[in-house]
Design an enzyme around this catalytic site. Structure first.
Site, PDB file in Angstrom:
ATOM      1  N   THR A  17       0.850  -1.201   0.000  1.00 23.48           N
ATOM      2  CA  THR A  17       0.000   0.000   0.000  1.00 23.48           C
ATOM      3  C   THR A  17       0.876   1.238   0.000  1.00 23.48           C
ATOM      4  O   THR A  17       1.974   1.230   0.554  1.00 23.48           O
ATOM      5  CB  THR A  17      -0.958   0.051   1.217  1.00 23.48           C
ATOM      6  OG1 THR A  17      -1.812   1.191   1.082  1.00 23.48           O
ATOM      7  CG2 THR A  17      -0.224   0.164   2.543  1.00 23.48           C
ATOM      8  N   ASP A  38      -8.537  -2.986  -0.370  1.00 16.51           N
ATOM      9  CA  ASP A  38      -9.289  -1.937  -1.033  1.00 16.51           C
ATOM     10  C   ASP A  38     -10.477  -1.598  -0.139  1.00 16.51           C
ATOM     11  O   ASP A  38     -11.152  -2.482   0.367  1.00 16.51           O
ATOM     12  CB  ASP A  38      -9.768  -2.414  -2.405  1.00 16.51           C
ATOM     13  CG  ASP A  38     -10.118  -1.229  -3.285  1.00 16.51           C
ATOM     14  OD1 ASP A  38      -9.339  -0.261  -3.305  1.00 16.51           O
ATOM     15  OD2 ASP A  38     -11.182  -1.246  -3.920  1.00 16.51           O
ATOM     16  N   LYS A  47     -10.685   3.095  17.334  1.00 18.01           N
ATOM     17  CA  LYS A  47     -11.241   2.761  16.008  1.00 18.01           C
ATOM     18  C   LYS A  47     -10.823   1.348  15.596  1.00 18.01           C
ATOM     19  O   LYS A  47     -11.609   0.611  15.002  1.00 18.01           O
ATOM     20  CB  LYS A  47     -10.719   3.792  14.983  1.00 18.01           C
ATOM     21  CG  LYS A  47     -11.004   3.411  13.548  1.00 18.01           C
ATOM     22  CD  LYS A  47     -10.246   4.276  12.557  1.00 18.01           C
ATOM     23  CE  LYS A  47     -10.453   3.778  11.137  1.00 18.01           C
ATOM     24  NZ  LYS A  47      -9.630   4.492  10.153  1.00 18.01           N
TER      25      LYS A  47
HETATM   26  P1  IMP Z   1      -8.312   2.783  -1.656  1.00 14.97           P
HETATM   27  O1  IMP Z   1      -8.677   1.567  -0.860  1.00 14.97           O
HETATM   28  O2  IMP Z   1      -6.845   3.001  -1.695  1.00 14.97           O
HETATM   29  O3  IMP Z   1      -8.962   2.778  -3.003  1.00 14.97           O
HETATM   30  O4  IMP Z   1      -8.840   4.072  -0.906  1.00 14.97           O
HETATM   31  C1  IMP Z   1      -9.935   4.057  -0.080  1.00 14.97           C
HETATM   32  C2  IMP Z   1     -10.294   5.453   0.357  1.00 14.97           C
HETATM   33  O5  IMP Z   1     -11.445   5.326   1.198  1.00 14.97           O
HETATM   34  C3  IMP Z   1      -9.226   6.129   1.221  1.00 14.97           C
HETATM   35  O6  IMP Z   1      -8.384   6.949   0.501  1.00 14.97           O
HETATM   36  C4  IMP Z   1     -10.082   6.947   2.195  1.00 14.97           C
HETATM   37  O7  IMP Z   1     -10.408   8.171   1.615  1.00 14.97           O
HETATM   38  C5  IMP Z   1     -11.332   6.101   2.345  1.00 14.97           C
HETATM   39  N1  IMP Z   1     -11.202   5.201   3.513  1.00 14.97           N
HETATM   40  C6  IMP Z   1     -11.020   3.862   3.514  1.00 14.97           C
HETATM   41  N2  IMP Z   1     -10.897   3.388   4.750  1.00 14.97           N
HETATM   42  C7  IMP Z   1     -10.981   4.457   5.561  1.00 14.97           C
HETATM   43  C8  IMP Z   1     -10.898   4.610   6.976  1.00 14.97           C
HETATM   44  O8  IMP Z   1     -10.680   3.675   7.756  1.00 14.97           O
HETATM   45  N3  IMP Z   1     -11.047   5.871   7.430  1.00 14.97           N
HETATM   46  C9  IMP Z   1     -11.273   6.936   6.631  1.00 14.97           C
HETATM   47  N4  IMP Z   1     -11.328   6.852   5.309  1.00 14.97           N
HETATM   48  C10 IMP Z   1     -11.195   5.611   4.776  1.00 14.97           C
END
Ligand code: IMP
Length: 179
Positions: free
Chosen positions: A6, A65, A160
């Site tokens: 990541t 994701d 959290k």
């Molecule tokens: P990806 O999984 O990299 O596509 O991004 C998921 C997006 O969802 C992140 O950049 C955050 O903006 C949002 N997100 C996912 N999990 C969390 C969390 O635990 N807290 C706050 N935002 C989250």
């Protein structure tokens, strides 16, 4: 050795803290990977892991994701969460939700694990509500606007990690690994 791939440091910190509770260790691979477009997080995680596995070969890894799904907005931003966060951010979501009575939302996380031969996915969900203001500064992404039992994830700080979507997906994954 298992790699966690990541480029999101917030995710990495949480996964590290949760893994410790299970006595597990992994290597952080701070890298952006090709993420396919799609409507379904399971499909995105699985396909992205498939593409990355061609490069990783027999190296074990997992990726995650995740997204925020708001009921009154028909699940928006969902799979587009990171783009929406980078563009309109928390203020933008609060504006979109102004005057909206139904505040229900959930976070979902899907982990895709490549063991060198095949991919397995593990899913976690946490239900909550969208707050009407930004509260707290801890964490990342939508944490300051996601209410869980009256407090935002940003206000809950490390607490959290006891209840989050990520915790719930990782729990399934780590229990499976330890079995
Ligand atoms: P990806 O999984 O990299 O596509 O991004 C998921 C997006 O969802 C992140 O950049 C955050 O903006 C949002 N997100 C996912 N999990 C969390 C969390 O635990 N807290 C706050 N935002 C989250």
């Amino acid at each position: 050795m298992i790699y966690f791939v990541t480029s999101n440091e917030g995710k990495y910190r949480e996964v590290l803290a949760i893994a410790k509770k299970y006595g597990l260790e992994f290597e952080w691979m701070k890298e952006k990977y090709v993420e396919i477009q799609g409507k379904d997080l399971e499909e995105i995680a699985r396909k992205s892991a498939e593409i990355l596995s061609e490069k990783m070969k027999d190296k074990k890894f997992f990726l995650e994701d995740s997204g925020l799904f708001i009921e009154a907005l028909n699940g928006f931003p969902g799979p587009y969460s990171s783009y929406v966060f980078e563009t309109i951010g928390n203020e933008g979501i609060i504006k979109l939700m102004k005057g909206v009575k139904n505040r229900k939302a959930y976070f979902k996380a899907v982990i895709a694990y490549w063991d060198g031969k095949e991919i397995r996915t593990f899913t976690g969900i946490v239900e909550g509500e969208i707050s009407d203001e930004i509260r707290g500064s801890y964490g990342f992404g939508f944490d300051p606007i996601f209410l869980y039992s009256g407090r935002t994830f940003a206000e809950m700080r490390e607490e959290k990690n006891e209840v989050s979507h990520r915790r719930r997906a990782l729990e399934k994954f780590f229990e499976w690994l330890n079995a």
